[in-house]
Design an enzyme around this catalytic site. Structure first.
Site, PDB file in Angstrom:
ATOM      1  N   SER A  57       0.801  -1.231   0.000  1.00 18.34           N
ATOM      2  CA  SER A  57       0.000   0.000   0.000  1.00 18.34           C
ATOM      3  C   SER A  57       0.833   1.281   0.000  1.00 18.34           C
ATOM      4  CB  SER A  57      -0.940   0.013   1.211  1.00 18.34           C
ATOM      5  OG  SER A  57      -2.035  -0.843   0.994  1.00 18.34           O
ATOM      6  N   LYS A  60       0.457   3.760  -2.812  1.00 17.75           N
ATOM      7  CA  LYS A  60      -0.539   4.831  -2.864  1.00 17.75           C
ATOM      8  C   LYS A  60       0.075   6.217  -2.702  1.00 17.75           C
ATOM      9  CE  LYS A  60      -3.931   1.539  -1.267  1.00 17.75           C
ATOM     10  NZ  LYS A  60      -4.306   0.757  -0.095  1.00 17.75           N
ATOM     11  N   SER A 120      -5.945   4.332   3.586  1.00 19.51           N
ATOM     12  CA  SER A 120      -5.361   3.416   2.595  1.00 19.51           C
ATOM     13  C   SER A 120      -6.425   2.758   1.710  1.00 19.51           C
ATOM     14  CB  SER A 120      -4.542   2.343   3.317  1.00 19.51           C
ATOM     15  OG  SER A 120      -3.705   1.660   2.411  1.00 19.51           O
ATOM     16  N   LYS A 224       2.916   6.501   4.923  1.00 19.77           N
ATOM     17  CA  LYS A 224       2.058   5.378   4.580  1.00 19.77           C
ATOM     18  C   LYS A 224       2.667   4.045   5.022  1.00 19.77           C
ATOM     19  CE  LYS A 224      -1.615   3.835   2.693  1.00 19.77           C
ATOM     20  NZ  LYS A 224      -1.491   2.786   3.718  1.00 19.77           N
TER      21      LYS A 224
END
Length: 380
Positions: A57, A60, A120, A224
């Site tokens: 993730s 992203k 997320s 993140k």
């Protein structure tokens, strides 16, 4: 690079909250680790910084960076809305982390960016990609173009959200740090708006941000986390204190608690085990570059902003400075061009480079000036 463990004090601080130990994480807890002081550009710690891994993730962050770039170019607007395709809802409404966008909903770019950055959102990433670029493939192509523009030469993206794709998506700690630095420095207001939130509520569903440093580490404000079975647990994070910003990567951890502890300890070590000192302030003259066939035979090089050096705490502040450029420069030269770099070499740390800019315009020399320069060159 080996570094000592530095204890910050007692097990709890004055307010009773647990005090985070400052340490370089062990290799078994953080097989990949990288820490950079953005204020000086210097690498404070690196372990397997160029080893490719699956970012999950963390991908992203590139989707958000691309969106910020498109907004800046006025090709995307925050108030713009996209309708969720039935096929997209069917595939992503119940897959991994998500913001629970309803079937057939119309959703704004602003809400999508919030959902992607704070919780997320896999579904939000796909909806944004399809709406802004017409297709996931079109969006991914733009992601990879931006990666090349940034010099992320060891990265490739196959999805907007980092969902498992048989290894087509990969990156390195060094490349992720480049991406984080770009999104923070190029889009500071957007970074402040979308990153660092403790959670996000959409469709009457409140969710918490999984960032291991938000609300725990002083000055932490993003970026993140990531996890898949093939990737393990990773984190791209940043914190800012007293005008000084650090960016870090932890990756390939076997357990979330290993990643979270390693991230908190490493960022504290970065702040506590190093001091920073300004070398030049914005507009200071740093040196000169030679100019060929110009009205002047050289041009002053200025600091475009404050240039700092980072030193291990308590160590002698020995620093070597070297100006690099491809020269002599060929006239004409425009004022404000970033045509040179200042290399900063501190004992015990890898060298870093920061850009320098030209102080003045240097027009092409006229006939008599070129003749004079030629004669002067022969004499000298």
């Amino acid at each position: 690079m080996l570094a000592p463990v530095i204890a910050l004090g007692a097990a709890t601080n004055a307010g009773g909250a647990p005090r985070i130990e400052a340490a370089v994480p062990a290799p078994d807890a953080a097989p990949i680790a990288f820490l950079v002081d953005v204020s000086s550009g210097q690498i404070l710690m690196e372990r397997e910084a160029d080893r490719r891994f699956v970012p999950a993730s963390i991908t992203k962050v590139m989707t958000l960076y691309l969106a910020f770039e498109l907004i800046e170019a006025r090709k995307l607007q925050l108030a713009q809305t996209f309708t969720v395709r039935p096929e997209t809802f069917k595939e992503w409404h119940n897959k991994g982390s998500r913001m629970f966008v309803p079937k057939d909903a119309r959703i704004s770019v602003d809400d999508l960016l919030m959902g992607i950055a704070a919780v997320s959102a896999n579904d939000g990433s796909i909806i944004l990609a399809e709406g802004a670029a017409g297709s996931v493939d079109g969006w991914v192509a733009l992601m990879n173009r931006k990666a090349r523009d940034l010099g992320m030469n060891n990265s490739h993206f196959g999805t907007p959200n980092g969902w498992m794709d048989e290894g087509r998506t990969f990156t390195t700690a060094r490349d992720l740090t480049t991406l984080a630095r770009a999104i923070i420095t190029r889009h500071p207001s957007k970074y402040a708006r979308y990153f660092g939130r403790e959670g996000f509520k959409y469709n009457n569903i409140a969710q918490a941000n999984h960032d291991p440093m938000i609300g725990v580490v002083d000055g932490a404000d993003g970026l993140k986390t990531g996890f898949t079975n093939e990737a393990g647990y990773g984190f791209l994070g940043s914190a800012k204190r007293n005008g000084r910003r650090l960016i870090m990567v932890i990756a390939a951890s076997e357990r979330p608690q290993f990643r979270n502890k390693a991230a908190r300890e490493l960022i504290e070590w970065g702040f506590s085990a190093h001091d920073i000192k300004p070398l030049f302030y914005k507009g200071n003259e740093v040196g000169f570059a030679e100019v060929q066939d110009g009205a002047s035979d050289r041009v002053a090089l200025l600091a475009p902003g404050t240039i700092n050096a980072t030193f291990p705490a308590g160590a002698p502040r020995n620093v070597k400075l070297t100006i690099h450029y491809e020269g002599p420069l060929q006239a004409p030269v425009a004022k404000g061009e970033r045509i040179a770099e200042l290399e900063i070499q501190v004992d015990g740390l890898p060298p870093s480079r920061v850009p320098l800019m030209t102080a003045d315009d240097v027009p092409k020399a006229g006939t008599f000036q070129r003749l004079y320069n030629g004669i002067a060159g022969l004499i000298s």
